[in-house]
Design a protein around this motif. Sequence first.
Motif, PDB file in Angstrom:
ATOM      1  N   VAL A 195       0.817  -1.220   0.000  1.00  0.00           N
ATOM      2  CA  VAL A 195       0.000   0.000   0.000  1.00  0.00           C
ATOM      3  C   VAL A 195       0.847   1.265   0.000  1.00  0.00           C
ATOM      4  CG1 VAL A 195      -1.693   1.345   1.301  1.00  0.00           C
ATOM      5  CG2 VAL A 195      -1.932  -1.134   1.157  1.00  0.00           C
ATOM      6  N   LEU A 196       1.908   1.277   0.792  1.00  0.00           N
ATOM      7  CA  LEU A 196       2.654   2.518   1.028  1.00  0.00           C
ATOM      8  C   LEU A 196       3.791   2.716   0.031  1.00  0.00           C
ATOM      9  CD1 LEU A 196       2.886   2.268   4.929  1.00  0.00           C
ATOM     10  CD2 LEU A 196       1.186   3.503   3.560  1.00  0.00           C
ATOM     11  N   GLY A 197       4.143   3.980  -0.152  1.00  0.00           N
ATOM     12  CA  GLY A 197       5.352   4.307  -0.908  1.00  0.00           C
ATOM     13  C   GLY A 197       5.205   4.309  -2.412  1.00  0.00           C
ATOM     14  N   GLY A 198       4.029   4.558  -2.917  1.00  0.00           N
ATOM     15  CA  GLY A 198       3.903   4.621  -4.373  1.00  0.00           C
ATOM     16  C   GLY A 198       2.467   4.754  -4.824  1.00  0.00           C
ATOM     17  N   GLY A 199       2.302   5.072  -6.081  1.00  0.00           N
ATOM     18  CA  GLY A 199       0.962   5.192  -6.646  1.00  0.00           C
ATOM     19  C   GLY A 199       0.497   6.629  -6.731  1.00  0.00           C
ATOM     20  N   LYS A 200      -0.346   6.886  -7.726  1.00  0.00           N
ATOM     21  CA  LYS A 200      -0.843   8.251  -7.948  1.00  0.00           C
ATOM     22  C   LYS A 200      -1.988   8.603  -7.005  1.00  0.00           C
ATOM     23  CE  LYS A 200      -1.306   7.037 -12.311  1.00  0.00           C
ATOM     24  NZ  LYS A 200      -0.415   5.877 -12.408  1.00  0.00           N
ATOM     25  N   ARG A 201      -2.611   7.600  -6.388  1.00  0.00           N
ATOM     26  CA  ARG A 201      -3.739   7.800  -5.451  1.00  0.00           C
ATOM     27  C   ARG A 201      -4.906   8.515  -6.144  1.00  0.00           C
ATOM     28  NH1 ARG A 201      -1.698   4.100  -2.166  1.00  0.00           N
ATOM     29  NH2 ARG A 201       0.195   4.740  -1.057  1.00  0.00           N
ATOM     30  N   ILE A 202      -5.141   8.180  -7.404  1.00  0.00           N
ATOM     31  CA  ILE A 202      -6.207   8.841  -8.153  1.00  0.00           C
ATOM     32  C   ILE A 202      -7.572   8.546  -7.547  1.00  0.00           C
ATOM     33  CG2 ILE A 202      -7.438   8.833 -10.368  1.00  0.00           C
ATOM     34  CD1 ILE A 202      -4.661   8.548 -11.708  1.00  0.00           C
ATOM     35  N   ARG A 203      -7.800   7.321  -7.119  1.00  0.00           N
ATOM     36  CA  ARG A 203      -9.102   6.978  -6.533  1.00  0.00           C
ATOM     37  C   ARG A 203      -9.323   7.737  -5.225  1.00  0.00           C
ATOM     38  NH1 ARG A 203      -6.549   3.634  -9.228  1.00  0.00           N
ATOM     39  NH2 ARG A 203      -7.483   2.301 -10.829  1.00  0.00           N
ATOM     40  N   ALA A 204      -8.280   7.823  -4.421  1.00  0.00           N
ATOM     41  CA  ALA A 204      -8.384   8.598  -3.178  1.00  0.00           C
ATOM     42  C   ALA A 204      -8.640  10.068  -3.484  1.00  0.00           C
ATOM     43  CB  ALA A 204      -7.107   8.439  -2.360  1.00  0.00           C
ATOM     44  N   PHE A 205      -7.956  10.583  -4.481  1.00  0.00           N
ATOM     45  CA  PHE A 205      -8.165  11.976  -4.881  1.00  0.00           C
ATOM     46  C   PHE A 205      -9.614  12.212  -5.292  1.00  0.00           C
ATOM     47  CE2 PHE A 205      -8.458  15.063  -8.360  1.00  0.00           C
ATOM     48  CZ  PHE A 205      -8.013  16.203  -7.718  1.00  0.00           C
ATOM     49  N   LEU A 206     -10.197  11.273  -6.010  1.00  0.00           N
ATOM     50  CA  LEU A 206     -11.589  11.411  -6.440  1.00  0.00           C
ATOM     51  C   LEU A 206     -12.533  11.469  -5.240  1.00  0.00           C
ATOM     52  CD1 LEU A 206     -11.597   8.977  -9.494  1.00  0.00           C
ATOM     53  CD2 LEU A 206     -12.011  11.453  -9.576  1.00  0.00           C
ATOM     54  N   VAL A 207     -12.269  10.643  -4.227  1.00  0.00           N
ATOM     55  CA  VAL A 207     -13.078  10.703  -3.008  1.00  0.00           C
ATOM     56  C   VAL A 207     -13.000  12.091  -2.391  1.00  0.00           C
ATOM     57  CG1 VAL A 207     -13.454   9.770  -0.698  1.00  0.00           C
ATOM     58  CG2 VAL A 207     -12.725   8.232  -2.530  1.00  0.00           C
ATOM     59  N   LEU A 208     -11.791  12.579  -2.218  1.00  0.00           N
ATOM     60  CA  LEU A 208     -11.584  13.884  -1.582  1.00  0.00           C
ATOM     61  C   LEU A 208     -12.204  15.012  -2.408  1.00  0.00           C
ATOM     62  CD1 LEU A 208      -7.832  13.467  -0.524  1.00  0.00           C
ATOM     63  CD2 LEU A 208      -9.835  13.207   0.937  1.00  0.00           C
ATOM     64  N   GLU A 209     -12.028  14.939  -3.715  1.00  0.00           N
ATOM     65  CA  GLU A 209     -12.475  16.040  -4.568  1.00  0.00           C
ATOM     66  C   GLU A 209     -13.997  16.079  -4.705  1.00  0.00           C
ATOM     67  OE1 GLU A 209     -11.606  19.510  -6.247  1.00  0.00           O
ATOM     68  OE2 GLU A 209     -10.078  18.143  -5.439  1.00  0.00           O
ATOM     69  N   PHE A 210     -14.638  14.915  -4.815  1.00  0.00           N
ATOM     70  CA  PHE A 210     -16.095  14.907  -4.902  1.00  0.00           C
ATOM     71  C   PHE A 210     -16.718  15.373  -3.589  1.00  0.00           C
ATOM     72  CE2 PHE A 210     -15.998  12.716  -8.937  1.00  0.00           C
ATOM     73  CZ  PHE A 210     -17.176  13.147  -9.526  1.00  0.00           C
ATOM     74  N   CYS A 211     -16.123  14.983  -2.487  1.00  0.00           N
ATOM     75  CA  CYS A 211     -16.609  15.460  -1.193  1.00  0.00           C
ATOM     76  C   CYS A 211     -16.489  16.981  -1.114  1.00  0.00           C
ATOM     77  CB  CYS A 211     -15.815  14.801  -0.064  1.00  0.00           C
ATOM     78  SG  CYS A 211     -16.341  15.279   1.595  1.00  0.00           S
ATOM     79  N   LYS A 212     -15.360  17.496  -1.527  1.00  0.00           N
ATOM     80  CA  LYS A 212     -15.129  18.947  -1.515  1.00  0.00           C
ATOM     81  C   LYS A 212     -16.114  19.664  -2.431  1.00  0.00           C
ATOM     82  CE  LYS A 212     -11.538  22.268  -2.861  1.00  0.00           C
ATOM     83  NZ  LYS A 212     -10.150  22.381  -3.411  1.00  0.00           N
ATOM     84  N   MET A 213     -16.353  19.107  -3.630  1.00  0.00           N
ATOM     85  CA  MET A 213     -17.229  19.762  -4.603  1.00  0.00           C
ATOM     86  C   MET A 213     -18.662  19.885  -4.080  1.00  0.00           C
ATOM     87  SD  MET A 213     -17.801  18.850  -8.641  1.00  0.00           S
ATOM     88  CE  MET A 213     -18.973  17.512  -8.418  1.00  0.00           C
ATOM     89  N   PHE A 214     -19.085  18.909  -3.261  1.00  0.00           N
ATOM     90  CA  PHE A 214     -20.444  18.940  -2.732  1.00  0.00           C
ATOM     91  C   PHE A 214     -20.508  19.524  -1.320  1.00  0.00           C
ATOM     92  CE2 PHE A 214     -21.113  15.969  -6.222  1.00  0.00           C
ATOM     93  CZ  PHE A 214     -22.339  16.399  -6.712  1.00  0.00           C
ATOM     94  N   GLY A 215     -19.437  20.211  -0.913  1.00  0.00           N
ATOM     95  CA  GLY A 215     -19.470  20.970   0.325  1.00  0.00           C
ATOM     96  C   GLY A 215     -19.044  20.222   1.572  1.00  0.00           C
ATOM     97  N   GLY A 216     -18.453  19.038   1.412  1.00  0.00           N
ATOM     98  CA  GLY A 216     -17.999  18.257   2.566  1.00  0.00           C
ATOM     99  C   GLY A 216     -16.586  18.605   2.985  1.00  0.00           C
ATOM    100  N   THR A 217     -16.117  17.970   4.043  1.00  0.00           N
ATOM    101  CA  THR A 217     -14.792  18.256   4.582  1.00  0.00           C
ATOM    102  C   THR A 217     -13.806  17.142   4.249  1.00  0.00           C
ATOM    103  OG1 THR A 217     -15.175  17.122   6.697  1.00  0.00           O
ATOM    104  CG2 THR A 217     -15.878  19.433   6.535  1.00  0.00           C
ATOM    105  N   GLU A 218     -12.545  17.485   4.273  1.00  0.00           N
ATOM    106  CA  GLU A 218     -11.490  16.495   4.034  1.00  0.00           C
ATOM    107  C   GLU A 218     -11.489  15.429   5.129  1.00  0.00           C
ATOM    108  OE1 GLU A 218      -6.806  16.931   4.252  1.00  0.00           O
ATOM    109  OE2 GLU A 218      -7.594  17.869   2.421  1.00  0.00           O
ATOM    110  N   GLU A 219     -11.782  15.837   6.360  1.00  0.00           N
ATOM    111  CA  GLU A 219     -11.847  14.889   7.478  1.00  0.00           C
ATOM    112  C   GLU A 219     -12.871  13.785   7.203  1.00  0.00           C
ATOM    113  OE1 GLU A 219     -10.826  16.962  11.760  1.00  0.00           O
ATOM    114  OE2 GLU A 219     -12.776  17.368  10.849  1.00  0.00           O
ATOM    115  N   ALA A 220     -14.021  14.184   6.670  1.00  0.00           N
ATOM    116  CA  ALA A 220     -15.095  13.219   6.411  1.00  0.00           C
ATOM    117  C   ALA A 220     -14.728  12.281   5.273  1.00  0.00           C
ATOM    118  CB  ALA A 220     -16.391  13.960   6.082  1.00  0.00           C
ATOM    119  N   ALA A 221     -14.003  12.792   4.286  1.00  0.00           N
ATOM    120  CA  ALA A 221     -13.687  11.999   3.097  1.00  0.00           C
ATOM    121  C   ALA A 221     -12.495  11.074   3.292  1.00  0.00           C
ATOM    122  CB  ALA A 221     -13.416  12.940   1.923  1.00  0.00           C
ATOM    123  N   MET A 222     -11.559  11.436   4.165  1.00  0.00           N
ATOM    124  CA  MET A 222     -10.290  10.719   4.246  1.00  0.00           C
ATOM    125  C   MET A 222     -10.430   9.231   4.583  1.00  0.00           C
ATOM    126  SD  MET A 222      -7.092  10.973   3.639  1.00  0.00           S
ATOM    127  CE  MET A 222      -6.689  12.727   3.604  1.00  0.00           C
TER     128      MET A 222
END
Length: 298
Positions: free
Chosen positions: A46-73
């Motif tokens: 898991v650690l030390g590599g990867g673009k984390r695109i799927r994780a980014f999508l979680v964070l960004e969609f949460c942000k776009m709909f008014g949520g917090t990074e804490e909730a999405a992480m």
Amino acid sequence: MENLVANKVEDILLDAADKVEYELARYLSEEFAGDTVTSEAMRYSVLGGGKRIRAFLVLEFCKMFGGTEEAAMPFACALECIHAYSLVHDDLPCMDDDDLRRGKPSCHIQYGEAEALLAGDALLTFAFEICASNKYVSHKAIRYAVATLAHEAGAMGMVGGQTLDLQNSVDSYAELRKIFSKKTSALIRAACLLGYFAAVDKPISKDMESIKLYAEAIGLAFQIHDDILDVKSDTQTLGKAVGSDAKNNKKTVLSFLKMNEAEDEETLLTLLAVEVISEYPSSENLCNLALWLLSRRK
């Protein structure tokens, strides 16, 4: 202008990846994941590599709909654990039989097949523990998230796509797209939807349909690009062996489309994704991500 967009996307991806990496390291510490060989193999995968695109999508969609990074992480980290498990199992000799992943030996090369199998199993189940323990969202949001993640990662989603892929009995591009919809797009759909659930208590069907369409389009484009890179790129750039599809006699997009046709198809899917999601305020990063995926080199 293209370079400016690419640089911006790479910067925000790197920033998100650093944050996710930190949280994943905390989740996978000995305190929470144990100190066995299996937990060591989990951390290795898991650690030390990867673009984390799927994780980014979680964070960004949460942000776009008014949520917090804490909730999405927590949802983002759960997605990364599922993605890592799928790669560990995908690399096994009984699957794609790849010895290299992210520029280092695959999990089964480093720890043996049995430990790789167990590490993948543990990452899958650990993902649901992380997801269900999200203390920053409502119980209803957790229920939506767990059900969506299970569906998209399971027999009707990613695993189902892997099953069809292993059969290697595809006779048309349309059939191949069905496999891609499950094998690749499924976890991307899950990522986008989990970000949405982290932000809203009452999901709206129109929003969910738009989110799914965006996810489906970039997922298909992503897999087409992977097939192209397997032919046009090199091992040093990709961090994994190239030409493995041809070696395993696997059907890819290029089994049915010429190179220019595949590139045109990828472009059309990307433009569809941008059109769908650009209707929402604060969607610039998601639009730019879709465009950036067209030009990625690994």
